[in-house]
Design a protein around this motif. Structure first.
Motif, PDB file in Angstrom:
ATOM      1  N   PHE A   1       0.829  -1.201   0.000  1.00 55.25           N
ATOM      2  CA  PHE A   1       0.000   0.000   0.000  1.00 55.25           C
ATOM      3  C   PHE A   1       0.864   1.251   0.000  1.00 55.25           C
ATOM      4  O   PHE A   1       0.641   2.191  -0.753  1.00 55.25           O
ATOM      5  CB  PHE A   1      -0.925   0.003   1.218  1.00 55.25           C
ATOM      6  N   SER A   2       1.916   1.231   0.829  1.00 59.84           N
ATOM      7  CA  SER A   2       2.754   2.409   0.941  1.00 59.84           C
ATOM      8  C   SER A   2       3.529   2.673  -0.340  1.00 59.84           C
ATOM      9  O   SER A   2       3.822   3.814  -0.678  1.00 59.84           O
ATOM     10  CB  SER A   2       3.718   2.279   2.119  1.00 59.84           C
TER      11      SER A   2
ATOM     12  N   LEU B   1       0.298   5.455   9.361  1.00 59.86           N
ATOM     13  CA  LEU B   1       1.624   5.826   9.845  1.00 59.86           C
ATOM     14  C   LEU B   1       2.708   5.011   9.161  1.00 59.86           C
ATOM     15  O   LEU B   1       3.725   5.549   8.712  1.00 59.86           O
ATOM     16  CB  LEU B   1       1.703   5.642  11.360  1.00 59.86           C
ATOM     17  N   MET B   2       2.508   3.686   9.052  1.00 58.27           N
ATOM     18  CA  MET B   2       3.519   2.847   8.417  1.00 58.27           C
ATOM     19  C   MET B   2       3.694   3.207   6.939  1.00 58.27           C
ATOM     20  O   MET B   2       4.809   3.167   6.407  1.00 58.27           O
ATOM     21  CB  MET B   2       3.159   1.375   8.563  1.00 58.27           C
ATOM     22  N   ALA B   3       2.621   3.562   6.287  1.00 59.14           N
ATOM     23  CA  ALA B   3       2.730   3.981   4.891  1.00 59.14           C
ATOM     24  C   ALA B   3       3.549   5.255   4.772  1.00 59.14           C
ATOM     25  O   ALA B   3       4.410   5.387   3.882  1.00 59.14           O
ATOM     26  CB  ALA B   3       1.337   4.188   4.297  1.00 59.14           C
ATOM     27  N   ARG B   4       3.313   6.199   5.663  1.00 52.81           N
ATOM     28  CA  ARG B   4       4.065   7.465   5.643  1.00 52.81           C
ATOM     29  C   ARG B   4       5.540   7.229   5.969  1.00 52.81           C
ATOM     30  O   ARG B   4       6.431   7.851   5.372  1.00 52.81           O
ATOM     31  CB  ARG B   4       3.456   8.445   6.639  1.00 52.81           C
ATOM     32  N   ILE B   5       5.821   6.328   6.920  1.00 51.88           N
ATOM     33  CA  ILE B   5       7.210   6.005   7.273  1.00 51.88           C
ATOM     34  C   ILE B   5       7.926   5.411   6.075  1.00 51.88           C
ATOM     35  O   ILE B   5       9.074   5.758   5.776  1.00 51.88           O
ATOM     36  CB  ILE B   5       7.241   5.043   8.477  1.00 51.88           C
TER      37      ILE B   5
ATOM     38  N   TYR C   1       3.281  13.891  -3.511  1.00 55.17           N
ATOM     39  CA  TYR C   1       2.374  13.240  -2.583  1.00 55.17           C
ATOM     40  C   TYR C   1       0.938  13.313  -3.066  1.00 55.17           C
ATOM     41  O   TYR C   1       0.036  13.782  -2.379  1.00 55.17           O
ATOM     42  CB  TYR C   1       2.507  13.831  -1.181  1.00 55.17           C
ATOM     43  N   ALA C   2       0.725  12.867  -4.300  1.00 57.05           N
ATOM     44  CA  ALA C   2      -0.612  12.868  -4.865  1.00 57.05           C
ATOM     45  C   ALA C   2      -1.559  12.107  -3.960  1.00 57.05           C
ATOM     46  O   ALA C   2      -1.267  11.006  -3.524  1.00 57.05           O
ATOM     47  CB  ALA C   2      -0.579  12.235  -6.252  1.00 57.05           C
ATOM     48  N   GLY C   3      -2.710  12.713  -3.699  1.00 59.25           N
ATOM     49  CA  GLY C   3      -3.717  12.063  -2.888  1.00 59.25           C
ATOM     50  C   GLY C   3      -3.500  12.219  -1.400  1.00 59.25           C
ATOM     51  O   GLY C   3      -4.283  11.721  -0.612  1.00 59.25           O
ATOM     52  N   ASN C   4      -2.440  12.899  -1.008  1.00 56.77           N
ATOM     53  CA  ASN C   4      -2.182  13.127   0.405  1.00 56.77           C
ATOM     54  C   ASN C   4      -1.966  14.604   0.638  1.00 56.77           C
ATOM     55  O   ASN C   4      -1.441  15.328  -0.202  1.00 56.77           O
ATOM     56  CB  ASN C   4      -0.918  12.373   0.853  1.00 56.77           C
ATOM     57  N   SER C   5      -2.348  15.081   1.814  1.00 55.83           N
ATOM     58  CA  SER C   5      -2.091  16.479   2.137  1.00 55.83           C
ATOM     59  C   SER C   5      -0.607  16.672   2.355  1.00 55.83           C
ATOM     60  O   SER C   5       0.147  15.735   2.598  1.00 55.83           O
ATOM     61  CB  SER C   5      -2.857  16.864   3.408  1.00 55.83           C
ATOM     62  N   ILE C   6      -0.170  17.913   2.258  1.00 53.60           N
ATOM     63  CA  ILE C   6       1.240  18.220   2.504  1.00 53.60           C
ATOM     64  C   ILE C   6       1.615  17.827   3.914  1.00 53.60           C
ATOM     65  O   ILE C   6       2.694  17.284   4.168  1.00 53.60           O
ATOM     66  CB  ILE C   6       1.509  19.718   2.261  1.00 53.60           C
ATOM     67  N   THR C   7       0.722  18.066   4.867  1.00 54.54           N
ATOM     68  CA  THR C   7       1.003  17.726   6.259  1.00 54.54           C
ATOM     69  C   THR C   7       1.263  16.240   6.416  1.00 54.54           C
ATOM     70  O   THR C   7       2.195  15.821   7.110  1.00 54.54           O
ATOM     71  CB  THR C   7      -0.169  18.148   7.161  1.00 54.54           C
ATOM     72  N   GLN C   8       0.467  15.410   5.750  1.00 57.10           N
ATOM     73  CA  GLN C   8       0.649  13.970   5.835  1.00 57.10           C
ATOM     74  C   GLN C   8       1.997  13.528   5.289  1.00 57.10           C
ATOM     75  O   GLN C   8       2.519  12.483   5.665  1.00 57.10           O
ATOM     76  CB  GLN C   8      -0.470  13.249   5.080  1.00 57.10           C
TER      77      GLN C   8
END
Length: 590
Positions: A40-41, A525-529, A49-56
């Motif tokens: 998924f990640s 969280l794991m995807a962002r990491i 970061y398409a589909g995600n906010s800048i913060t994410q």
């Protein structure tokens, strides 16, 4: 590619970190759902970061971020301007940003001082302390940007427009952290590398955010530790706890005592001094943990008259290790040995913190802790320093006159302590950590919290990531409104495959900086990491010389992560149930 120091080991290429996915999947204890999370990640875009906010997209997430849509394009004409007097391009926080640009986009920005930048037409990234520098202050005023008094010594403010970038901080540490955020805001625009248009005001909740090297149980090379420091500093982690001794090893070779002389992989204290200075360049403090009561079995290899007790831990095919051994406080030579160890660390550390351990050895005596603190104070005075001893929270109670100096470290991990931490936690109560006293209003003792992964005495027996990461999140929630709670540590026990603990470390980075996120989203969280680590070459493609031969609990592992060989060659044979080889090393605890 540099040859590994253990290149004769037949399975060395099995442990080269081919990719982040490869690192994660080497953990045999890792639950099967991890593969789904990793796949998924991988689908999350690392460009924009398409589909995600800048913060994410940022780890840690800033305290306050506003997207402006005014992205800044980096070109060969862009220049970094160091506004503060005395800053040099070589040692400035901008240097790591430039190195990252070169590695990732093959772009190097020119760097000027404020005087050098005059009358130059280049688009500029202005960097400095606006309260001390008129150039940055006037530029911010012209753009109607206001500085904040809340950023303190580790915070920063960042303004990204389509024609300039402004970075303001009170300290070099704050500027360094601002540049780490800039790295994560980079994306490929189609015209070249660009920085997302944002306005950020950012500062951490916990001033100490750390990770750990258990060099006392498995060898850690300087090269490995430097690589992990570089990775962790990119996420604003600012201390590492280095364990210099336990029942398995003396990891440091000293000048004033015999410790480390039997261990060919012990690091000379002069090399530790160099490593401390190296870490400081990345704004990471090295805090030594010097076991000063329990966990002292390795000291018995050279000073058997100072150590007693212990219990057997069996390692199939290897033998027994005697663990949980304790110093004899009645022998004055014990304090002479500890003074000798302290005397070599106090002059070289760059922070006031020294961890004294003192856990899992019974309650001991308050007089012992007072005596150790007195020794440290005496040595610190000679070096013109101050010291802040740290002890585990199950150590003897701190004397009233030392409560503003000694820091206590609460500990409970993902499986033994659970995913939820509160004052009634069964593990905290069972281990005698007296958490209630530390929660009282006006408590003068400061607190660091230690969480993350349990480790067990079988190869790579690290607990599930979901449990470890939820535990760290809960610790950060537990302490966030308590002013005497100052830090959070991701523990790392037993092994030296440090990349396996990076998710724990980055979770400390995330919630130790901004803990105001009551909902814990493990998959997210794991995807962002994974995305964050995929942009760091020290993680995705390390040199072989920076990946150590795998070990666990003082035992080399084979290519299948099974026990291979006792590193010190001092294991007690399994067939010898009466332990005659240990008679000279221990006595009854009664």
């Amino acid at each position: 590619m540099t040859a590994a120091p253990w290149a004769d080991h037949s399975c060395n290429r099995e442990y080269r970190l081919e990719s982040p996915k490869g690192v994660f999947m080497k953990n045999r204890m890792f639950e099967s759902t991890m593969l789904t999370l990793l796949l998924f990640s991988l689908a999350v875009s690392t460009d924009g970061y398409a589909g995600n906010s800048i913060t994410q997209a940022l780890i840690p997430q800033p305290v306050n971020l506003q997207a402006t849509g005014r992205d800044f394009l980096l070109t060969a004409q862009t220049a970094i301007v160091l506004c503060d007097n005395g800053q040099s391009s070589e040692n400035s926080p901008a240097s790591s940003f430039n190195k990252f640009l070169k590695q990732t986009y093959d772009l190097h920005l020119r760097t000027y001082t404020a005087d050098q930048a005059k009358n130059r037409p280049a688009t500029k990234i202005l960097v400095g302390n606006a309260s001390r520098n008129s150039l940055l202050r006037k530029a911010l005023k012209a753009n109607r940007f206001k500085t904040s008094s809340r950023i303190s010594d580790q915070g920063y403010q960042l303004w990204v427009t389509d024609d300039q970038i402004f970075l303001h901080a009170n300290t070099q540490t704050g500027l360094f952290y601002g540049f780490q955020t800039l790295k994560q805001l980079l994306f490929e625009s189609g015209k070249g590398p660009a920085v997302k248009g944002v306005t950020i005001t950012d500062y951490p909740r916990y001033r100490l955010r750390g990770f750990q090297f258990d060099a006392a149980r498995s060898p850690h090379s300087i090269a490995l530790m430097k690589r992990i420091v570089r990775i962790c500093s990119a996420f604003k982690l600012n201390f590492v706890m280095f364990r210099e001794g336990d029942d398995e090893f003396n990891a440091v070779r000293y000048k004033t005592n015999k410790l480390g002389s039997l261990n060919p992989r012990a690091i000379p204290i002069d090399q530790m001094a160099e490593f401390i200075q190296y870490a400081a360049k990345y704004h990471v403090k090295v805090i030594p943990e010097i076991e000063s009561l329990g966990h002292s079995g390795a000291k018995a290899f050279l000073y058997p008259e100072l150590v007693y007790g212990g219990r057997k831990t069996r390692y199939d095919g290897i033998g027994y290790h005697l663990r949980k051994r304790r110093l004899i406080l009645e022998n004055p030579q014990t304090y002479r040995l500890l003074r000798s160890i302290y005397s070599e660390w106090v002059p070289i550390i760059t922070s006031p913190y020294i961890h004294l351990g003192c856990d899992e050895a019974g309650r001991g005596t308050g007089q012992h802790l007072a005596k150790l603190t007195g020794i440290l104070n005496e040595l610190a005075k000679k070096s013109g320093k101050t010291v802040r001893p740290i002890v585990w929270a199950d150590a003897a109670a701190t004397a009233d006159d030392l409560k503003t100096q000694v820091i206590r470290c609460l500990w409970a991990y993902g499986e033994t302590g659970g995913k939820h931490i509160d004052q009634n936690n069964d593990f905290l109560r069972a281990t005698g950590q007296n958490v209630i006293a530390l929660l009282k209003p006006g408590c003068r003792e400061q607190v660091i919290m230690a969480g993350g992964s349990d480790s067990y005495h079988t190869p790579l027996a690290k607990c599930k990531y979901e449990n470890a990461l939820a535990n760290i999140h809960s610790w950060c929630q537990f302490g966030k409104d308590r002013p005497n709670f100052i830090g959070i540590l991701a523990v790392q026990w037993s092994g030296n495959q440090q990349d396996l603990w990076l998710p724990d470390n980055l979770t400390v980075a995330e919630y130790g900086w901004t803990p105001d996120k009551p909902h814990f989203d493990y998959a997210g969280l794991m995807a962002r990491i994974k995305v964050a680590l995929s942009k760091i070459k020290d993680y995705t493609n390390p040199k072989i010389s920076e990946v150590d031969r795998p070990a666990w609990d003082g035992i080399w592992l084979d290519k299948n992560n099974n026990w291979l060989q006792d590193i010190m060659g001092l294991a007690i044979p399994i067939e010898d149930e009466q332990l005659p080889a240990a008679k000279s090393l221990w006595r009854s605890e009664k």
